[in-house]
Scaffold this motif. Structure first.
Motif, PDB file in Angstrom:
ATOM      1  N   ALA A 165       0.858  -1.184   0.000  1.00 44.34           N
ATOM      2  CA  ALA A 165       0.000   0.000   0.000  1.00 44.34           C
ATOM      3  C   ALA A 165       0.896   1.235   0.000  1.00 44.34           C
ATOM      4  O   ALA A 165       1.814   1.344   0.800  1.00 44.34           O
ATOM      5  CB  ALA A 165      -0.900  -0.009   1.229  1.00 44.34           C
ATOM      6  N   VAL A 166       0.620   2.141  -0.923  1.00 43.25           N
ATOM      7  CA  VAL A 166       1.428   3.355  -1.044  1.00 43.25           C
ATOM      8  C   VAL A 166       0.516   4.571  -0.899  1.00 43.25           C
ATOM      9  O   VAL A 166      -0.502   4.667  -1.586  1.00 43.25           O
ATOM     10  CB  VAL A 166       2.131   3.403  -2.429  1.00 43.25           C
ATOM     11  N   ALA A 167       0.878   5.502  -0.018  1.00 43.45           N
ATOM     12  CA  ALA A 167       0.056   6.700   0.182  1.00 43.45           C
ATOM     13  C   ALA A 167       0.279   7.668  -0.970  1.00 43.45           C
ATOM     14  O   ALA A 167       1.414   7.931  -1.366  1.00 43.45           O
ATOM     15  CB  ALA A 167       0.410   7.364   1.504  1.00 43.45           C
ATOM     16  N   THR A 168      -0.828   8.184  -1.515  1.00 43.64           N
ATOM     17  CA  THR A 168      -0.715   9.153  -2.599  1.00 43.64           C
ATOM     18  C   THR A 168      -1.906  10.108  -2.542  1.00 43.64           C
ATOM     19  O   THR A 168      -2.784   9.961  -1.702  1.00 43.64           O
ATOM     20  CB  THR A 168      -0.602   8.427  -3.961  1.00 43.64           C
ATOM     21  N   THR A 169      -1.910  11.093  -3.438  1.00 45.31           N
ATOM     22  CA  THR A 169      -2.960  12.110  -3.412  1.00 45.31           C
ATOM     23  C   THR A 169      -3.813  11.977  -4.658  1.00 45.31           C
ATOM     24  O   THR A 169      -3.285  11.795  -5.759  1.00 45.31           O
ATOM     25  CB  THR A 169      -2.322  13.507  -3.353  1.00 45.31           C
ATOM     26  N   CYS A 170      -5.111  12.066  -4.486  1.00 41.58           N
ATOM     27  CA  CYS A 170      -6.065  11.906  -5.582  1.00 41.58           C
ATOM     28  C   CYS A 170      -5.846  12.982  -6.634  1.00 41.58           C
ATOM     29  O   CYS A 170      -5.512  14.117  -6.334  1.00 41.58           O
ATOM     30  CB  CYS A 170      -7.491  11.992  -5.041  1.00 41.58           C
ATOM     31  N   THR A 228      -6.241  11.973   0.490  1.00 40.70           N
ATOM     32  CA  THR A 228      -5.121  11.041   0.548  1.00 40.70           C
ATOM     33  C   THR A 228      -5.666   9.619   0.407  1.00 40.70           C
ATOM     34  O   THR A 228      -6.649   9.258   1.066  1.00 40.70           O
ATOM     35  CB  THR A 228      -4.378  11.151   1.887  1.00 40.70           C
ATOM     36  N   PHE A 229      -5.049   8.865  -0.458  1.00 37.10           N
ATOM     37  CA  PHE A 229      -5.449   7.474  -0.688  1.00 37.10           C
ATOM     38  C   PHE A 229      -4.283   6.541  -0.417  1.00 37.10           C
ATOM     39  O   PHE A 229      -3.125   6.939  -0.508  1.00 37.10           O
ATOM     40  CB  PHE A 229      -5.865   7.276  -2.153  1.00 37.10           C
ATOM     41  N   LYS A 230      -4.609   5.301  -0.132  1.00 36.52           N
ATOM     42  CA  LYS A 230      -3.617   4.251  -0.205  1.00 36.52           C
ATOM     43  C   LYS A 230      -3.871   3.516  -1.511  1.00 36.52           C
ATOM     44  O   LYS A 230      -4.976   2.983  -1.722  1.00 36.52           O
ATOM     45  CB  LYS A 230      -3.769   3.285   0.977  1.00 36.52           C
ATOM     46  N   ILE A 244      -4.838  -2.710  -7.260  1.00 34.74           N
ATOM     47  CA  ILE A 244      -5.933  -3.587  -6.866  1.00 34.74           C
ATOM     48  C   ILE A 244      -7.129  -2.734  -6.444  1.00 34.74           C
ATOM     49  O   ILE A 244      -8.269  -2.998  -6.801  1.00 34.74           O
ATOM     50  CB  ILE A 244      -5.507  -4.524  -5.710  1.00 34.74           C
ATOM     51  N   ARG A 245      -6.867  -1.711  -5.655  1.00 33.48           N
ATOM     52  CA  ARG A 245      -7.939  -0.776  -5.302  1.00 33.48           C
ATOM     53  C   ARG A 245      -7.323   0.496  -4.731  1.00 33.48           C
ATOM     54  O   ARG A 245      -6.168   0.496  -4.308  1.00 33.48           O
ATOM     55  CB  ARG A 245      -8.932  -1.398  -4.309  1.00 33.48           C
ATOM     56  N   MET A 246      -8.099   1.559  -4.729  1.00 30.81           N
ATOM     57  CA  MET A 246      -7.695   2.806  -4.096  1.00 30.81           C
ATOM     58  C   MET A 246      -8.549   2.936  -2.834  1.00 30.81           C
ATOM     59  O   MET A 246      -9.774   2.947  -2.913  1.00 30.81           O
ATOM     60  CB  MET A 246      -7.965   3.991  -5.015  1.00 30.81           C
ATOM     61  N   VAL A 247      -7.886   3.029  -1.683  1.00 30.97           N
ATOM     62  CA  VAL A 247      -8.629   3.098  -0.424  1.00 30.97           C
ATOM     63  C   VAL A 247      -8.327   4.430   0.249  1.00 30.97           C
ATOM     64  O   VAL A 247      -7.164   4.789   0.400  1.00 30.97           O
ATOM     65  CB  VAL A 247      -8.194   1.980   0.550  1.00 30.97           C
ATOM     66  N   PRO A 248      -9.361   5.160   0.650  1.00 28.77           N
ATOM     67  CA  PRO A 248      -9.089   6.425   1.335  1.00 28.77           C
ATOM     68  C   PRO A 248      -8.315   6.174   2.626  1.00 28.77           C
ATOM     69  O   PRO A 248      -8.575   5.202   3.340  1.00 28.77           O
ATOM     70  CB  PRO A 248     -10.482   6.986   1.616  1.00 28.77           C
TER      71      PRO A 248
END
Lengths: 77, 960
Positions: free
Chosen positions: B251-256, B264-266, B275-279
């Motif tokens: 899981a990598v933290a990034t910005t939408c 901020t999403f993982k 696989i998915r973008m999770v807040p």
């Protein structure tokens, strides 16, 4: 650049300063705005228009402002 | 399920009061002491000690519920086994989380749950996690004494297994079998999202989760934000991408990369596959919430339409020719050089994008100023929030919003002007709705009935439904009431504002010509409502103004921004938490692209190019002389193109042919140019007029930063290789080198270091600090090393605040007998801006065409029925859309979104613009609407042009 476009833009700036009762302040504010935000070719086009026509479609202090720009340019040249 | 690396403390943190003072409480848990804020749950306190008490119905994003009875604890001196989620700590409390009795109780609960739940293997086959099985495994419960007897493999007796799955939503599946009726989804829909679409239907054993009135998720009121999916502890709600692609490994933290909220999403990854973008629950802007765009609509990044090979052509009517990067770069550079040699150094320029990172926009403007040697650089904020920059700079001293989003939780009266947050800024809208449900008052100023006027548990106290184009008139009449009824904050004004400007403004707004009664005929808003709203805002302990493009995209956009700042100053509503002037930015990096010096008249940090001292610092750093004269703004570029003095442009990530007004005018200007270079993910509308195409990289393919509407700088992290081979900033570096101005960067962090070196409000920003703090709100410098959540505390950035006289000047765009209706434009939740991204996702399920909203009265007199094709004509052009007959719009006003290019919404918008910034007047166009039975001439030409100008001659054996 189409002169109608520039005249309209200049008059729009003038409309914002229309409530300024001191016409000198209004003209200076309009001139400064044009100096700060208009690319040189736009300024030289409207100055050319002023020199050719006396700026007949420029309203109130807008004409004074462009006149001042024309004078400044002439002085620099 | 929440992000895979998140440790869930089970209940939310205690809200921080505005003054930051919280009483601390010390307790002992299993022999370890911990000190936590008063009001913290035992469960959360234990979690902070690393002791995760078993739970199913509790999660940190939701209020404690106490239904699963798994988190029971023993407290010394108290009877029974209280739930640790609903029991808060008290000083000196001694708590036991493990005992034989507690174990027996928990195991029994687990066995009961497991008795009507799919097996571990079945749950695992969804690729999702199941907290029930995890809890059971941790407790050593492998079998249930209450398990159903099976007859021929089918469970006998009453149960919830083998129910029908609801896979109507394109992004997730609801599987009743795995549901434990913990209500986490229902509570998430209520508490987090605020849509109230889900409920528990029935009672007792028959209780089940239901969307709206037993509808499918897609047909229900669900807005597909994904809060329920994120909150679900089992596999009952699972992303379809997880089912299809398998378990994530990292899981990598990034910005939408969508709107200005900047969530901020993982990014949960398996190799290079999302696989998915999770807040991310620790995200400062979104606190674990998301919307249908950021959460689910990222499929465009790997869409087949992506162009991954550079292409060139000498004429726009030629087919595109795929070439190597070397050839494309050297062709573009040689064209820029040729054109500058032939037509002069000022005949070329560049356009930066709010969709690109700070580092990328900084480099493009650097290339224009240093390599092209002129200041012809502008950004798409020109057409959205440029009046915000100008208006706030001149009144308060800084071109940015004054608060952080969380400030709204301390607001008593919200004034929302020309913004539609539930559609445009959905995650912030959820926070705003949360505050409104707590009792804050709401004043809406909008020509149209937006959802917040009346939605579940929310009703605006005032909806001032003004005529389009009369914002300033209405604002002046609100100010009139504030000043003449003694609601102005005298002491604050004396302390903090310029006395002369105040006196002048006070006299101006007090003039009876600005009274609500006098302005009623102009605005169409009843005077009593204006007075009521003004009193409400003027007497609020904390009043905050939030606004959007309904303020800025007018011929008086800047005047209106100043009027807003005037009002906030006059009522003392600036410089602390809970108040402020808050522009809601459209795109992810509108704030950042403006900060980075993308405007033709200023360097990064909003400093004018004519300032010799500032320019000298850039000249010293960049090693070239820089021009002191402002360059062309985007609309000026078009005019200059038509007169032949502007011949080439480098456009990164912008689609001016779709997003700018008066499409015919824009495309004529583009057609007149000799070299248009487009860098984008897709062959967009502008690319139809381009000679060079550089493949762009999506936000998943590059490193950098975005700055959201609250000045918050957040990291964008690369999770996959760029499909075109280069990150966008690398392409700018290559082009600059080919132009003879080498740039020496190997990572965007070095670009940020240069930004920090040259920009006083960024001196403390670097990637290391961003990694440590998660995000930083600028100004970040020696005076504020961790950033600045609230601006103008103590004094305004400009020193004394300045009031500006804001006379109402009606727009030239008036309804006439030929064009009797006023067209205004807006957005819809599921689509984003020009739609290039969202149209290439399943979001089209909700919105697959732009429609024209028209009032039943206006429709009736024209014989228009819902769904009819109607022609919309203005003095600029004509297009055809389908009608939606609705009373969301008032009589005399029509409305449309602009997400689909073939709709041609901007074919009808005019070239009227804001007096100060040239921001186009998208929000007011006089039109006529008639029933038609065929597409407009423009649409026919559009189809031909699309056919002709987008042909690609692929290289043999190459598949792009």
């Amino acid at each position: 650049m189409h002169i109608d476009y520039l005249v309209r833009m200049a008059n729009d700036i003038g409309a914002f300063f229309a409530s300024e009762q001191d016409q000198g302040v209004a003209a200076a504010s309009i001139r400064q705005h044009i100096q700060k935000f208009w690319d040189p070719r736009m300024r030289s086009r409207i100055i050319g228009y002023y020199n050719d026509t006396g700026g007949m479609d420029l309203e109130g202090p807008v004409r004074t402002a462009v006149q001042q720009l024309a004078e400044q340019t002439a002085a620099k040249a | 399920m929440h992000a895979l690396d998140y440790i869930d403390p089970g209940t939310p943190a205690v809200p921080r009061p505005a003054d930051g003072a919280v009483k601390q409480v010390t307790v002992e848990i299993d022999g370890f002491t911990v000190t936590v804020p008063d009001g913290t749950s035992i469960m959360r306190a234990a979690s902070l000690l690393g002791n995760q008490i078993p739970k199913l119905c509790a999660t940190s994003s939701l209020k404690a519920f106490g239904s699963c009875r798994l988190c029971l604890v023993e407290i010394e001196g108290r009877k029974g086994y209280p739930a640790s989620c609903t029991t808060t700590v008290a000083d000196g409390m001694k708590i036991r989380t493990q005992s034989e009795k507690l174990g027996q109780l928990r195991n029994n609960v687990l066995e009961l749950y497991l008795s009507d739940h799919p097996s571990e293997a079945e749950c695992r086959s969804s690729n999702n996690r199941c907290e029930l099985h995890e809890m059971a495994a941790a407790a050593g419960v492998t079998e249930s004494r209450y398990a159903l007897p099976a007859v021929d493999g089918v469970p006998a007796g009453c149960n919830h297994q083998h129910s029908e799955k609801d896979d109507s939503n394109p992004y997730f599946v609801f599987n009743q079998d795995a549901c434990i009726v913990c209500s986490r989804c229902v509570r998430a829909c209520d508490e987090v999202q605020g849509t109230f679409a889900l409920t528990i239907e029935g009672r007792g054993f028959g209780s089940k989760v239901s969307a709206s009135q037993s509808e499918s998720f897609l047909e229900s009121e669900c807005v597909s934000c994904g809060a329920c999916v994120e909150a679900c502890p089992t596999t009952a709600l699972t992303e379809k991408s997880v089912l299809a692609l398998g378990k994530a490994e990292s899981a990598v933290a990034t910005t939408c990369a969508y709107c200005g909220v900047g969530c901020t999403f993982k990014a949960e990854m398996k190799g290079e596959q999302v696989i998915r973008m999770v807040p991310y629950r620790d995200g400062h802007a979104n606190h674990g919430h998301a919307c249908v765009k950021g959460r689910f609509a990222y499929g465009y990044a790997t869409h087949a339409d992506r162009i991954t090979k550079p292409m060139i052509r000498s004429k726009i009517t030629d087919p595109w020719r795929e070439v190597s990067w070397d050839e494309a770069i050297s062709y573009a550079a040689s064209e820029f050089k040729r054109i500058q040699a032939q037509y002069g150094p000022d005949s070329v320029g560049g356009i930066t994008s709010s969709r690109c990172t700070n580092e990328e926009t900084f480099l493009v403007q650097k290339l224009v100023r240093a390599a092209f040697g002129n200041n012809n650089v502008d950004t798409c904020a020109r057409v959205c929030h440029s009046p915000t920059g100008y208006g706030l700079k001149n009144t308060l001293g800084e071109s940015a919003g004054t608060q952080e989003f969380d400030s709204v939780m301390f607001t008593d009266v919200i004034m929302l002007i020309g913004a539609n947050p539930t559609e445009g800024h959905p995650v912030f809208a959820s926070q705003m709705k949360r505050r409104l449900r707590q009792g804050a008052k709401l004043i809406i100023i909008d020509p149209r009935q937006i959802k917040l006027v009346r939605s579940p548990h929310i009703e605006a106290d005032y909806h001032l439904q003004l005529k389009p184009g009369t914002n300033v008139a209405l604002m002046n009449s609100i100010a009139h009431v504030i000043v003449t009824e003694g609601l102005a904050h005298g002491e604050y004004i004396t302390d903090r504002c310029e006395a002369e400007s105040w006196e002048k403004w006070k006299a101006f707004v007090s003039d009876p010509k600005n009274s609500p009664e006098a302005m009623e005929a102009v605005t169409g808003v009843p005077a009593m409502a204006v007075r009521g709203a003004a009193r409400m805002y003027g007497s609020a302990p904390n009043g905050a103004i939030y606004y959007g493009l309904g303020v800025t995209e007018h011929s008086q956009g800047t005047t209106m921004v100043m009027a807003i700042a005037n009002l906030a100053m006059a009522t003392g509503n600036l410089g602390r938490v809970g108040v402020g002037v808050n522009p809601l930015r459209g795109q992810n990096n509108v704030q950042g692209s403006c900060d980075m010096g993308s405007f033709p008249h200023e360097f990064s940090g909003y400093r004018h190019v004519s300032d010799d001292a500032v320019r000298a610092t850039f000249e010293a750093q960049w090693g070239v002389p820089l021009q002191s004269e402002p360059g062309l703004r985007i609309p000026n570029m078009f005019e200059a193109a038509l007169d032949g003095s502007f011949r080439a442009v480098y456009i990164q990530g912008e689609d001016i042919a779709q997003s700018d007004p008066n499409t015919t005018h824009v495309t004529s200007a583009l057609s007149a140019m000799e070299c248009v270079v487009v860098q984008d993910l897709f062959l967009n509308e502008t690319a139809k007029f381009a000679h060079v195409f550089f493949p762009g990289s999506s936000f998943l393919e590059k490193n950098g930063t975005f700055t959201n509407a609250e000045r918050r700088i957040g990291r964008v992290r690369k999770v996959m290789q760029p499909l075109g081979g280069y990150e966008d900033w690398e392409v700018t570096v290559l082009l600059s080198k080919a132009l003879g101005y080498p740039m020496d960067y190997t990572h965007p962090s070095q670009i940020m270091d240069e930004i920090a070196l040259l920009t006083p409000t960024f001196t403390g920003v670097n990637y290391q600090k961003l990694d440590k703090l998660g995000s930083i709100q600028w100004p970040c410098n020696e005076a504020a090393p961790a950033g600045t959540p609230t601006m103008h505390i103590g004094q305004f950035v400009r020193g004394k605040g300045k009031f500006w006289v804001t006379d109402y000047v009606p727009t030239r765009e008036k309804s006439t007998s030929r064009f009797p209706l006023l067209l205004t434009t807006g957005r819809i939740l599921t689509q984003y801006n020009v739609g290039a991204q969202t149209r290439r996702t399943h979001n089209v399920v909700w919105h697959d065409e732009d429609r024209l909203e028209i009032h039943p009265h206006d429709a009736d007199v024209r014989g228009i029925l819902d769904g009819d094709w109607v022609g919309i004509a203005s003095r600029a052009g004509e297009t055809v859309l389908r009608a939606e007959v609705t009373d969301r719009v008032q009589p005399g006003v029509v409305y449309t979104t602009f997400h689909f290019p073939e709709s041609g919404a901007n074919v009808v918008t005019t070239d009227n613009s804001d007096w100060a910034t040239n921001c186009p007047e998208y929000k007011v166009t006089a039109v006529q609407v008639v029933k038609v039975n065929q597409p407009s001439e423009w649409q026919k030409r559009y189809r031909e042009l699309t056919e002709r100008n987008t042909r690609i001659r692929r290289r043999a054996g190459v598949h792009a």
